[in-house]
Design a protein around this motif. Structure first.
Motif, short mmCIF file in Angstrom:
data_model
loop_
_atom_site.label_atom_id
_atom_site.label_comp_id
_atom_site.label_asym_id
_atom_site.label_seq_id
_atom_site.Cartn_x
_atom_site.Cartn_y
_atom_site.Cartn_z
N VAL A 45 0.79 -1.23 -0.13
CA VAL A 45 -0.12 -0.07 0.01
C VAL A 45 0.93 1.28 0.17
O VAL A 45 0.56 2.28 -0.78
CB VAL A 45 -1.15 -0.04 1.15
N SER A 46 2.05 1.17 0.61
CA SER A 46 2.86 2.25 0.65
C SER A 46 3.51 2.71 -0.88
O SER A 46 3.36 3.83 -1.11
CB SER A 46 4.07 2.28 1.65
N LYS A 47 3.72 1.61 -1.63
CA LYS A 47 4.24 1.87 -2.74
C LYS A 47 2.80 2.22 -3.71
O LYS A 47 3.19 3.44 -4.55
CB LYS A 47 4.69 0.52 -3.27
N ARG A 48 2.06 1.63 -3.68
CA ARG A 48 0.74 2.12 -4.44
C ARG A 48 0.36 3.54 -4.11
O ARG A 48 0.03 4.36 -4.78
CB ARG A 48 -0.42 1.22 -4.13
N ARG A 49 0.54 4.13 -2.74
CA ARG A 49 0.43 5.37 -2.44
C ARG A 49 1.31 6.26 -3.24
O ARG A 49 0.92 7.38 -3.56
CB ARG A 49 0.39 5.66 -0.84
N ALA A 50 2.50 6.13 -3.14
CA ALA A 50 3.52 7.02 -3.69
C ALA A 50 3.06 7.08 -5.25
O ALA A 50 3.54 7.97 -6.10
CB ALA A 50 5.00 6.34 -3.46
N LYS A 51 2.88 5.77 -5.92
CA LYS A 51 2.67 5.66 -7.51
C LYS A 51 1.30 6.72 -7.65
O LYS A 51 1.24 7.43 -8.74
CB LYS A 51 2.26 4.19 -7.80
N ALA A 52 0.33 6.75 -6.72
CA ALA A 52 -0.81 7.38 -6.91
C ALA A 52 -0.46 8.90 -7.18
O ALA A 52 -1.00 9.67 -7.97
CB ALA A 52 -1.83 7.32 -5.79
N VAL A 53 0.38 9.37 -6.29
CA VAL A 53 0.93 10.79 -6.02
C VAL A 53 1.55 10.97 -7.56
O VAL A 53 1.43 12.10 -8.16
CB VAL A 53 1.83 11.29 -4.85
N VAL A 54 2.60 10.09 -7.93
CA VAL A 54 3.25 10.24 -9.12
C VAL A 54 2.54 10.29 -10.39
O VAL A 54 2.45 11.15 -11.25
CB VAL A 54 4.31 9.34 -9.55
N SER A 55 1.42 9.19 -10.42
CA SER A 55 0.34 9.30 -11.54
C SER A 55 -0.39 10.66 -11.78
O SER A 55 -0.37 10.87 -12.87
CB SER A 55 -0.49 8.09 -11.57
N LYS A 56 -0.96 11.03 -10.77
CA LYS A 56 -1.75 12.52 -10.64
C LYS A 56 -0.91 13.45 -10.90
O LYS A 56 -1.52 14.46 -11.92
CB LYS A 56 -2.55 12.59 -9.31
N SER A 57 0.36 13.42 -10.58
CA SER A 57 1.29 14.72 -11.11
C SER A 57 1.62 14.69 -12.47
O SER A 57 1.69 15.76 -13.00
CB SER A 57 2.42 14.57 -10.19
N ILE A 58 1.70 13.41 -13.07
CA ILE A 58 1.94 13.45 -14.39
C ILE A 58 0.56 13.48 -15.30
O ILE A 58 0.71 14.44 -16.21
CB ILE A 58 2.26 12.11 -14.68
N SER A 59 -0.50 13.11 -14.92
CA SER A 59 -1.83 13.11 -15.50
C SER A 59 -2.28 14.84 -15.60
O SER A 59 -2.95 15.29 -16.25
CB SER A 59 -2.77 12.23 -15.36
N LYS A 60 -2.37 15.26 -14.30
CA LYS A 60 -3.12 16.36 -13.76
C LYS A 60 -2.14 17.85 -14.15
O LYS A 60 -2.75 18.65 -14.39
CB LYS A 60 -4.06 16.52 -12.47
N TYR A 61 -0.97 17.52 -13.51
CA TYR A 61 -0.15 18.77 -13.49
C TYR A 61 0.99 18.49 -14.68
O TYR A 61 2.04 19.51 -14.61
CB TYR A 61 0.39 18.75 -12.27
#
Length: 99
Positions: A45-61
């Motif tokens: 879950v900690s790895k998925r949590r970090a990946k979620a931040v990276v994914s949203k940073s890429i897609s939204k920002y």
């Protein structure tokens, strides 16, 4: 959980601004958890949590994907006690580390 809350958006926007301002800045996005579940589950879950931040940073920002590396450390680095709900809540977090 690895689902980002809407209140995370201002912080993600600030991260994106910092990366756009400083072309040499690259980050590890480090996910953390409390100690409520098994070691393997917390690491996942900690790895998925970090990946979620990276994914949203890429897609939204529009952050370049190679500027942020997700890392999950599970329950290995608590900032508070895991004996209370308040402490466990503080331990469920994502931190940025310059690389």
């Amino acid at each position: 959980s690895d689902v980002l809350k809407p209140e995370s958006d201002p912080a993600l926007e600030e991260i994106a601004k910092a990366l756009k301002t400083d072309a040499g800045l690259n980050l590890y996005v480090v996910g953390h958890t409390d100690n409520k579940w098994a070691l393997e589950s917390n690491e996942d879950v900690s790895k998925r949590r970090a990946k979620a931040v990276v994914s949203k940073s890429i897609s939204k920002y529009a952050v370049a994907g190679d500027r942020m590396v997700p890392v999950g450390v599970g329950l290995a680095a608590p900032v508070a006690t895991n004996k209370t709900e308040e402490g466990r809540a503080l331990n469920r977090r994502v931190e940025l580390v310059e690389r």
